[in-house]
Design an enzyme around this catalytic site. Structure first.
Site, short mmCIF file in Angstrom:
data_model
loop_
_atom_site.label_atom_id
_atom_site.label_comp_id
_atom_site.label_asym_id
_atom_site.label_seq_id
_atom_site.Cartn_x
_atom_site.Cartn_y
_atom_site.Cartn_z
N SER A 1 -5.00 -3.23 -5.34
CA SER A 1 -4.91 -1.88 -5.93
C SER A 1 -5.41 -1.82 -7.36
O SER A 1 -5.40 -0.74 -7.97
CB SER A 1 -3.46 -1.38 -5.88
OG SER A 1 -3.02 -1.23 -4.56
N ARG B 1 0.81 -1.22 0.00
CA ARG B 1 0.00 0.00 0.00
C ARG B 1 0.85 1.28 0.00
O ARG B 1 0.48 2.30 0.56
CB ARG B 1 -0.98 0.03 1.18
CG ARG B 1 -1.75 -1.24 1.42
CD ARG B 1 -2.53 -1.66 0.21
NE ARG B 1 -3.56 -0.67 -0.15
CZ ARG B 1 -4.20 -0.65 -1.31
NH1 ARG B 1 -3.90 -1.52 -2.25
NH2 ARG B 1 -5.12 0.27 -1.54
N SER B 2 2.02 1.17 -0.64
CA SER B 2 2.93 2.31 -0.70
C SER B 2 3.14 2.84 -2.10
O SER B 2 4.09 3.59 -2.34
CB SER B 2 4.29 1.94 -0.07
OG SER B 2 4.15 1.67 1.30
N THR C 1 3.47 0.80 -4.94
CA THR C 1 4.22 -0.11 -5.81
C THR C 1 3.41 -0.45 -7.07
O THR C 1 3.97 -0.55 -8.16
CB THR C 1 4.61 -1.40 -5.08
OG1 THR C 1 3.42 -2.02 -4.54
CG2 THR C 1 5.58 -1.11 -3.94
N LYS D 1 -6.66 11.57 2.85
CA LYS D 1 -7.97 11.25 3.43
C LYS D 1 -7.86 10.35 4.66
O LYS D 1 -8.79 10.26 5.46
CB LYS D 1 -8.88 10.61 2.39
CG LYS D 1 -8.46 9.22 1.94
CD LYS D 1 -9.46 8.64 0.95
CE LYS D 1 -9.10 7.22 0.54
NZ LYS D 1 -10.09 6.67 -0.43
N GLU E 1 1.77 -9.13 -9.89
CA GLU E 1 2.59 -9.75 -8.84
C GLU E 1 2.61 -11.25 -9.05
O GLU E 1 1.59 -11.87 -9.37
CB GLU E 1 2.00 -9.43 -7.46
CG GLU E 1 2.07 -7.97 -7.08
CD GLU E 1 1.44 -7.69 -5.72
OE1 GLU E 1 1.33 -8.63 -4.91
OE2 GLU E 1 1.05 -6.53 -5.48
#
Length: 382
Positions: A292, A85-86, A88, A307, A106
């Site tokens: 994502s 969750r950065s 990628t 948010k 992935e």
């Protein structure tokens, strides 16, 4: 008399069943043997319409040819990693939009495989067992690299530069650098509070982490990112580039120029339009199994930038410096809610307005991506 007839019928049925079974088993054994002989003579058999990616990728592309030759020293691979969750997935989607780069989805198998190899290397008992079996460090290194290379080459389409995006590979960047000396690494960093809010709100499993515990998530994030960031620093600026998610979404063009320059890949405007190539031939292939995928269908935007700030519990805020010391180390203000990450480019603001205007359209597109399976029932993995 009836018993005799019934016995004869049952006996005949059993005989026929035995004959049919014998023929079936003989056929299976014969086909298995013929398949084995054909593989020896012609190479591995593939279903009709399924290309041998090793042969396709090897045509005219030095990096892919090196992969085919199992020359791990020449394979100029790109590894995109970071805490989940950065950003990628966004980074790899933007790279995938480039005509000369292919990352693909992935693999999910590379990080646990690297973890297994590391556990063997870090255990004196296991090292002794391998040595007694004649499995030297060089044999293990070469075999591991060949396995990873085959996965990266074959799991998606061909391209001059091959890339892998499994977030947690960033924990093993130094190990990968030994396997692939010509590889380059892009480490994605993000404010840990934002990353953990995303993990907690979406219930994204990461090992044995309690995904409902914000404090536990932040502690794990801080420890893991410390390992990843330290590895990146040890590799040096010529091998590893750290990129902040916040900078990528605020200034996509200047950040991508820096990334492509680092990777020795020529500039192409298509990297700024990844959303136009989602699941299109030669474009950005996405998987419904990645959390994502429903977000990268949109152009670069600011929706997820701040948010999260209203959802951090007060008790976590009070202890944030102790819980997540990497926030300070990476230059994030642990006392700002929301933080001021900077002023976005005009193109990004334009994207935000377009997304708001076509909100229902993007919602339908997200549902389509999440409901679309790429697995053909006939050729699904066993």
């Amino acid at each position: 008399m009836k018993l005799v007839k019934r016995f004869r019928c049952n006996h005949a049925f059993l005989c026929v069943t035995c004959v049919v079974t014998s023929v079936f088993l003989s056929t299976v054994i014969l086909l298995d043997y013929l398949t084995y002989r054909c593989e020896q003579q012609l190479g591995s058999w593939r279903p009709p319409g399924v290309a041998d990616r090793r042969l396709v990728v090897g045509r005219g592309t030095p990096a892919a040819a090196a992969a085919d030759d199992h020359d791990r020293t020449r394979a100029a691979l790109i590894f995109v990693g970071g805490w989940p969750r950065s950003g990628t997935t966004l980074m790899r989607a933007m790279l995938d939009a480039h005509p000369d780069v292919r990352c693909g989805e992935e693999t999910h198998i590379i990080p646990p495989f690297l973890g297994l190899i590391e556990r063997f290397r870090n255990s004196s008992y296991n090292r002794q067992r391998l040595a007694e079996a004649g499995v030297s460090a060089e044999v293990l290194l070469s075999a591991s690299a060949a396995f990873l290379l085959d996965i990266i080459v074959r799991h998606s389409a061909a391209a001059p530069r091959l890339c892998n995006k499994d977030p947690l590979t960033a924990k093993y960047s130094e190990q990968l650098s030994v396997m692939f000396p010509s590889a380059r690494f892009v480490l994605m960093l993000r404010d840990g509070r934002a990353a953990c809010h995303s993990v907690v709100s979406r219930s994204i499993g990461i090992g044995d982490l309690d995904v409902k515990n914000m404090t536990a998530c932040l502690m794990t994030w801080s420890d893991s990112v410390d390992v990843m960031h330290s590895s990146c620093l040890r590799l040096g600026a010529g091998k590893c580039l750290a990129v902040k998610y916040e900078e990528l979404v605020l200034h996509p063009k200047s950040v991508l120029e820096r990334v492509l320059g680092f990777l020795n890949v020529s500039w192409d405007d298509s990297v700024l339009r990844h959303h136009e190539k989602i699941n299109k031939p030669g474009g950005v292939s996405v998987s419904r199994m990645e959390p994502s995928s429903d977000q990268i269908i949109k152009p670069v935007n600011l929706e997820a930038l701040t948010k999260w700030s209203e959802f951090i519990p007060d008790e976590v805020k009070r202890r944030i410096r102790q819980v997540a010391p990497m926030l300070d180390k990476l230059g994030y203000d642990p006392n700002a809610y929301p933080p001021n990450y900077g002023t976005p480019d005009e193109d990004v603001l334009r994207n935000n307005r377009m997304i708001k205007k076509h909100e229902e359209l993007y919602r339908q597109m997200a549902l389509e991506v999440l409901n679309r399976s790429k697995i053909s029932p006939q050729y699904a993995p066993m």
